[in-house]
Design an enzyme around this catalytic site. Sequence first.
Site, PDB file in Angstrom:
ATOM      1  N   ASP A 293       0.896  -0.973   0.179  1.00 52.37           N
ATOM      2  CA  ASP A 293      -0.023  -0.192  -0.065  1.00 52.37           C
ATOM      3  C   ASP A 293       0.805   1.301   0.051  1.00 52.37           C
ATOM      4  OD1 ASP A 293      -2.133   1.663  -0.009  1.00 52.37           O
ATOM      5  OD2 ASP A 293      -3.313   0.844   1.802  1.00 52.37           O
TER       6      ASP A 293
HETATM    7  C1  BGC Z   1      -5.241   3.165   0.172  1.00 54.16           C
HETATM    8  C2  BGC Z   1      -5.306   2.054  -0.812  1.00 54.16           C
HETATM    9  C3  BGC Z   1      -5.182   2.711  -2.161  1.00 54.16           C
HETATM   10  C4  BGC Z   1      -4.065   3.268  -2.460  1.00 54.16           C
HETATM   11  C5  BGC Z   1      -3.807   4.096  -3.666  1.00 54.16           C
HETATM   12  C6  BGC Z   1      -4.038   4.206  -0.075  1.00 54.16           C
HETATM   13  O1  BGC Z   1      -4.066   5.034   0.933  1.00 54.16           O
HETATM   14  O2  BGC Z   1      -5.114   2.605   1.318  1.00 54.16           O
HETATM   15  O3  BGC Z   1      -6.464   1.454  -0.773  1.00 54.16           O
HETATM   16  O4  BGC Z   1      -5.411   1.599  -3.058  1.00 54.16           O
HETATM   17  O5  BGC Z   1      -3.938   4.350  -1.614  1.00 54.16           O
HETATM   18  O6  BGC Z   1      -4.311   4.999  -4.007  1.00 54.16           O
END
Ligand code: BGC
Length: 747
Positions: A293
């Site tokens: 993530d």
């Molecule tokens: C979130 C993810 C997301 C990623 C990219 C993160 O802050 O937890 O779910 O896919 O950002 O946008």
Amino acid sequence: MKTSLKIILTGLLICLFFTNPTFVFAQQKARPTSKQSEIERKINALLARMMLAEKLGQLQQLDGEANGKYRPEHLELARNGLLGSTLNVRGADQSNELQKVAVEQSRLKIPMLFAFDVIHGYRTMFPIPLGESASWDLASIEKSAYIAAKEARSAGVHWTFAPMVDIARDPRWGRIAEGAGEDTFLGSQIAFARVRGFQGTDFSRNDRVMACAKHFAAYGAAEAGRDYNTTDMSVRTLREIYFPPFKATVDAGVGSFMTSFNSINGVPSTANPFLWKQILRDEWKSDALVVTDYTAVMELMKHGVALDEADAARLALNAGIDIEMVSRFVNKHGEQLIQNKKLSMATIDNAVRNVLRIKYQLGLFEKPYADATREQAMLLNAEHRKFARDSAIKSFVLLKNERETLPIKKSTKEIAVVGFLAGDKRNMNGNWAGDGREQDAVTVLEGVKNKLGNSAKVKFAGGCDAKCEDTSGFDEAVKLARDSDFTILTVGEDIDMSAEASSRTDIGLPGRQLELVKRIHQTGKPYAVVLMNGRPLTINWLAENSPAILETWFAGTEAGNAIADTLFGDANPGGKLPVTFPRSVGQIPIYYNALPTGRPFEAQNKYTSKYLDSPNTPLYPFGYGLSYTTFKLSNLQLSQNKISKTGELKVSVDVENTGKRDGAEVVQLYVRDFIASLSRPMKELKGFERVVLKAGEKRAVEITIRAKDLGFYSATNQYVVEDGEFGLTVGTSSDDEGLKNTFAIVK
Ligand code: BGC
């Protein structure tokens, strides 16, 4: 346990079962990812030509600009073969420009991979995932993901960071909005449908994207419902409650997985070999690409498990992650780690293989570019909008409808639309709205006007904004309600309240919205409450006093039209809650498939499991939802009463629409394992079917239960199917006494 004692206890529980509420399963077939030897040959040939810096480049993902544009730096990195993928860069023109540099100017001409969070639609927005899950309509859920994929791929996006399949039993956690709710069985079915919708069976096609199962694992169980917080739970619970939706995505052939921000029992997911090596690779035999993530590698230092940047990179790669999102530690320190023998070249090569494999599977080496003409034809086309309206309607849950307050008669002459949310385009699309545009969305006010045309006077008063700290607009709203024949009162949350980093300790109506409801109520004029929110809310006063409540979540581009269709009876709500609505935050965690206690609730006995200040029961249970018509279940039949551990049972029931309107009902099958080596839930959903019936129509529904789906994880984490008596309830909500029978699994 002695057999005689077991028989007595089972008998006792069976008796109780017929006087108490209790509950199915039908797992979809796994579809393994096929290893194509041709692709593997190409990967090996390419890998042999790659320099270490180019390999590390493939393991790096960088963010674009907020508006979907790439950053100038990306061009340079792509030209030098040092950037494998981006997130948020989108649109045929933007993605093609960057891709052209990678494919035509870099030494090895490896195409780039463009990722984006296409969570509930790309440009055409569908209901937020929690809302869509309330439809219990797997075909519809699969189709909306397919439309989202079609639009996204046309705009140069190859990879969506969806579905989010985190089980969430805590409505304080704002990201509950992004998943399928609290139940493992429903969540697994929906996870499978969403992956199939995004990917189909071949994601090289120009109408599919690669899906990503996130966030592995147990992110939804953050302590105290506070986002990014730690989780701590038994491996048994992880395996039984939190893992199955992820396994369902593997069965659907999911191309990628994302790590979660939390630590699990002290080990951050991004540095957790148990998750990535043992579970994903060894047990599930998946070769899905693993992405961290956002900045999660960097966060390993804050978790207190990595000494410095290099150490964080080492931990993540050795745990089995492939791509680092946004932070650049693998890139920066990879070479040094290899030199110091803290990382093997085989580990790097393996991660690079996983990236290249996906690029081949996506067909990017042959067709790296998006087609701008196709993009024009796809985004927000009429067919997609129409489907968005249908899926929005299916997501609505009628929580209350006293004296047929709804549907509103179309002959009503003066309608007041009250509440900020009803007129605010931004709030229709919900959070994580992809490339959805505010201006595309139809508000409740517009929907009502579209519906009634000149036949009625429709007036609007906001009252206050969603935070509702300023009550100066209340008088105008109340006067409007008083002067009108019917008021549509829209209350709830702003989209940013149910989202990432949006945990709440009070999940009531925000600010002073309830005061506005009470004042409208006091006018004595008829009204209905339309709720917009991305999580369960504690709306006890409304449940007790308001005549009608329609839960509409955040319903997407066509929200207003779909809500008007439903309020005025052109559509009949048939959604069912995918998550429990508590009475208070103090009851959390509250979910339907709880274990029994040794001292079950007895009103007269103080020393039983209860609260001094609240009933144990929720405000609205999982599976609950009303309709403008009524349904009756009858004639419960089991194909047999005994099945072997490999056997199956067919359960059939007649469903009749006994009212005057066409409508949909969800037949829900719950089981209970009476006596087992471990305490088992009072009820567990093991099957369901959504049936659409014309007024007066009756149909038989058949649901199959397989003995192998009735097992559980033992104290030593082995999946076991035990013999013994099971109770079975078929009803229309988890608290429905329904129709009951028993059956046995025999040795
Ligand atoms: C979130 C993810 C997301 C990623 C990219 C993160 O802050 O937890 O779910 O896919 O950002 O946008």
